[in-house]
Design an enzyme around this catalytic site. Structure first.
Site, PDB file in Angstrom:
ATOM      1  N   SER A  40       0.800  -1.235   0.000  1.00  0.00           N
ATOM      2  CA  SER A  40       0.000   0.000   0.000  1.00  0.00           C
ATOM      3  C   SER A  40       0.829   1.279   0.000  1.00  0.00           C
ATOM      4  O   SER A  40       0.258   2.374  -0.108  1.00  0.00           O
ATOM      5  CB  SER A  40      -0.936   0.001   1.215  1.00  0.00           C
ATOM      6  OG  SER A  40      -1.863  -1.053   1.123  1.00  0.00           O
ATOM      7  N   ASP A  99     -10.486  -6.867   0.501  1.00  0.00           N
ATOM      8  CA  ASP A  99      -9.884  -5.750   1.214  1.00  0.00           C
ATOM      9  C   ASP A  99      -9.230  -6.308   2.471  1.00  0.00           C
ATOM     10  O   ASP A  99      -9.636  -7.360   2.988  1.00  0.00           O
ATOM     11  CB  ASP A  99     -10.970  -4.731   1.586  1.00  0.00           C
ATOM     12  CG  ASP A  99     -10.377  -3.406   2.064  1.00  0.00           C
ATOM     13  OD1 ASP A  99     -10.369  -2.460   1.264  1.00  0.00           O
ATOM     14  OD2 ASP A  99      -9.921  -3.332   3.219  1.00  0.00           O
ATOM     15  N   HIS A 155     -14.845  -0.777   4.570  1.00  0.00           N
ATOM     16  CA  HIS A 155     -14.682   0.575   5.120  1.00  0.00           C
ATOM     17  C   HIS A 155     -15.916   1.443   4.938  1.00  0.00           C
ATOM     18  O   HIS A 155     -15.953   2.597   5.375  1.00  0.00           O
ATOM     19  CB  HIS A 155     -13.494   1.279   4.444  1.00  0.00           C
ATOM     20  CG  HIS A 155     -12.167   0.641   4.719  1.00  0.00           C
ATOM     21  ND1 HIS A 155     -11.681  -0.415   3.980  1.00  0.00           N
ATOM     22  CD2 HIS A 155     -11.234   0.909   5.668  1.00  0.00           C
ATOM     23  CE1 HIS A 155     -10.492  -0.761   4.430  1.00  0.00           C
ATOM     24  NE2 HIS A 155     -10.205   0.015   5.461  1.00  0.00           N
ATOM     25  N   CYS A 185      -7.713   1.773   2.160  1.00  0.00           N
ATOM     26  CA  CYS A 185      -8.808   0.973   1.605  1.00  0.00           C
ATOM     27  C   CYS A 185      -8.401   0.354   0.268  1.00  0.00           C
ATOM     28  O   CYS A 185      -8.173   1.066  -0.716  1.00  0.00           O
ATOM     29  CB  CYS A 185     -10.044   1.844   1.429  1.00  0.00           C
ATOM     30  SG  CYS A 185     -11.405   0.994   0.616  1.00  0.00           S
TER      31      CYS A 185
END
Length: 618
Positions: free
Chosen positions: A326, A365, A371, A384
């Site tokens: 991420s 996810d 989320h 997310c």
């Protein structure tokens, strides 16, 4: 008349005798002429050549190796120095029976068979009149032992030498590197005159990259010798020129903090001065002690390093290839804004998974229950995955690849170290040429969260973070700050800075979201904001080591440590006047926010708030 009573022919005999006298005279004349010709050649024509040979029998040229340049950190702490030591050396041409001599020395000083073997290899590479070391770093006891029997070992002596030493050991081994003996392959390509008198060369790190500056220039002595080849007088001396001293941008205090903060995790931490590109931290853990390599590491010890499952010889900061996870999300978000496929306020519902049209497969996810409704700020702050699956599909892999390459992903940074790898930012063309297969939409989705084929080095992540903090200004990471010669000081030659054309408002939005990662109420690195009086912009990352099947659940506590996710974190600070960019990878650390972020936080805080007893120079 009977033939046997015939009278002799005096005239014929005189002719024969006279011809023999003439032949002998001519032969003598020819021999005298040859002798005179040879004398003329020796005394006139070949005078210079034979005078030189005669001089060489009387005068020996002894090389004087230069003192290798010293390597310092940015505040003048020595990272590589030269320390005096004693060396037992042999001159083969002065020794009648070298095998017998070696056997006696081995027994006297308890020299290993491996050392003897190393000497024999080195001796064959050198000239017979060259002094070749057998044993280095002699103790006082060993020097005393040999001194007693010195008269019985002609051609063997103890010499005072300078030997390379690395006072910080494994802490800076992957940056500074080390020197070692010149091997056969190097010997074939090295200029003989330049390396006369020395048998060491930089093997990696700064020692290798700046070998020509650190080496210096060899000198020599003309020494008059007697019939036993012993020196009786020094006729002339050309002094060697010492190598240049080198100051690095590295801060050894920060390096120590980063190295120790990694603790039980293998991995790397890189910190860059955002304004200059100077590398402040370049830590790769585990490291190794470079000192044994200087005089020749034993085969047993080298094998242990090579076969260690922790790979201490592997420079993770420079060559470690990791899925960035991420940590790439802010860059993909910026790509979406720049290409106009999304705006900062765009909202998306995250149910905990994402599905391509007409496909049953669920791309999950990290948060199983999702989320809910998120915009770009919340998607970056809470990391997310679903938001970035959707954004990746909108961008397409080729635009993603094109944009990320501007930040240096998939490209070498150009740092002044040998051995950097380029990493990988995939595209359709890359897959066709390297895998001979088409690109699939699902691969675009996982690329959007930094997984799949994407591979980056910690150095690339730090540079990209600095570029983002610089609003698109690309600096070249470098370790050498200044090269000091006897006459002048000069900075290293670097590639000119370049700039990525970016919309300032878009960058402001991304930095705002990255600041919320640390300081926001739901930021994934929220614990980092405690006890600091400045703001940090960052992004956590978790990179899968293996793929979890659709029906399986990832349980960190139920799997082997080596199969756990890598923890990553990128950051820069202070947000409103960035000075330092950091990238951290903790192998199998699991969570970027809980493992990698605190490591980066320690580095940043030590840089921005140095201790009073070690004033920071900037």
């Amino acid at each position: 008349m009977d033939r046997k009573f015939a009278i002799k022919d005096p005239l014929a005999e005189n002719r024969v005798f006279l011809s023999r006298i003439v032949a002998a005279f001519v032969l003598i004349i020819l021999m005298i002429a040859g002798l005179i010709a040879r004398l003329v050649y020796l005394q006139v024509v070949g005078h210079e050549h034979y005078a030189t040979l005669s001089k060489d029998n009387r005068i020996k040229i002894s090389p004087l190796p230069p003192t290798r340049g010293i390597i310092y950190d940015r505040r003048g702490r020595m990272l590589a120095e030269n320390v005096p030591t004693y060396s037992l050396e042999l001159i083969p041409e002065q020794i009648k029976d070298i095998d017998d001599t070696l056997a006696k020395l081995q027994k006297l000083l308890d020299i290993s068979d491996e050392k003897i073997e190393q000497f024999q290899k080195q001796r064959k590479r050198n000239k017979s009149f060259t002094s070749t070391p057998l044993l280095q770093n002699l103790s006082d006891e060993e020097v005393a032992k040999f001194a007693v029997v010195r008269p019985y070992f002609p051609g063997v002596d103890v010499y005072a030498r300078l030997v390379r030493h690395y006072p910080y050991g494994d802490l800076a081994a992957h940056v500074v590197g080390y020197v070692g003996r010149i091997n056969e392959q190097e010997l074939k390509t090295l200029p003989v005159a330049k390396y006369r008198g020395t048998d060491i060369i930089g093997k990696n790190g700064i020692e290798k990259s700046y070998e020509s500056q650190l080496l210096g220039t060899a000198g020599y002595e003309e020494i008059e010798t007697n019939a036993q080849a012993r020196a009786v007088n020094t006729l002339s001396t050309v002094e060697p020129i010492a190598g240049s001293n080198i100051y690095l941008t590295l801060d050894i205090d920060l390096q120590k903090i980063a190295y120790e903060a990694l603790k039980e995790y293998n991995g790397a931490a890189v910190a860059i001065d955002i304004k200059t590109g100077g590398v402040l931290v370049f830590a790769s853990r585990p490291g190794f002690d470079p000192n044994p390599f200087v005089t020749g590491i034993s085969g047993k010890d080298y094998k242990a390093l090579r076969e260690s499952p922790d790979q201490p010889l592997y420079n993770r900061a420079l060559r470690g290839l990791y899925p960035p996870g991420s940590t790439l999300k802010p860059f993909f978000a910026l790509a979406g804004l720049e290409y106009g496929v999304i705006d900062f306020g765009h909202r998306l519902y995250c149910p905990g998974y994402y599905k391509l049209p007409n496909v049953d497969h669920k791309y999950r996810d990290w948060k199983k229950w999702g989320h809910g409704m998120v915009d770009m700020n919340e998607a970056i702050t809470q990391s997310c995955d679903v938001y970035f699956y959707d954004l990746a599909l909108a961008l397409g892999i080729d635009r993603m690849s094109e944009f990320m390459q501007q930040f240096g992903f998939g490209e070498k940074t150009g740092i002044d170290l040998v051995g950097e790898v380029s990493g990988l930012m995939p595209s359709k063309e890359w897959k066709r040429s390297h895998r001979n297969r088409p690109w699939y939409p699902g691969e675009t989705l996982i690329t959007g969260i930094g997984q799949g084929y994407t591979q980056t080095t910690p150095l690339q992540l730090a540079r990209a973070t600095a570029t983002l903090a610089n609003y698109g200004k690309v600096v070249t990471p470098h370790l050498v700050q200044e090269i000091i010669t006897p006459d002048y000081a000069t900075p290293p030659e670097l590639a000119p800075d370049s700039r990525i054309p970016l919309n300032k408002k878009h960058v402001d939005n991304i930095i705002y979201a990255m600041t919320n990662v640390v300081h926001g109420a739901r930021g994934t690195a929220g614990r980092l904001s405690k006890h600091i009086d400045y703001q940090i912009a960052g992004k956590t990352g978790t990179a899968q080591v293996f793929t979890v099947k659709q029906e399986e659940k990832y349980n960190e506590n139920a799997i082997d440590f080596k199969m756990r996710d890598h923890a990553l974190f990128i950051a820069f600070a202070p947000v409103h006047d960035p000075r330092i960019a950091v990238a951290v990878v903790a192998e199998h650390g699991g969570h970027g926010g809980s493992v990698a972020a605190p490591i980066a936080g320690e580095i940043i805080d030590a840089y921005l708030n140095p201790k009073k007893d070690t004033p920071h120079e900037n």
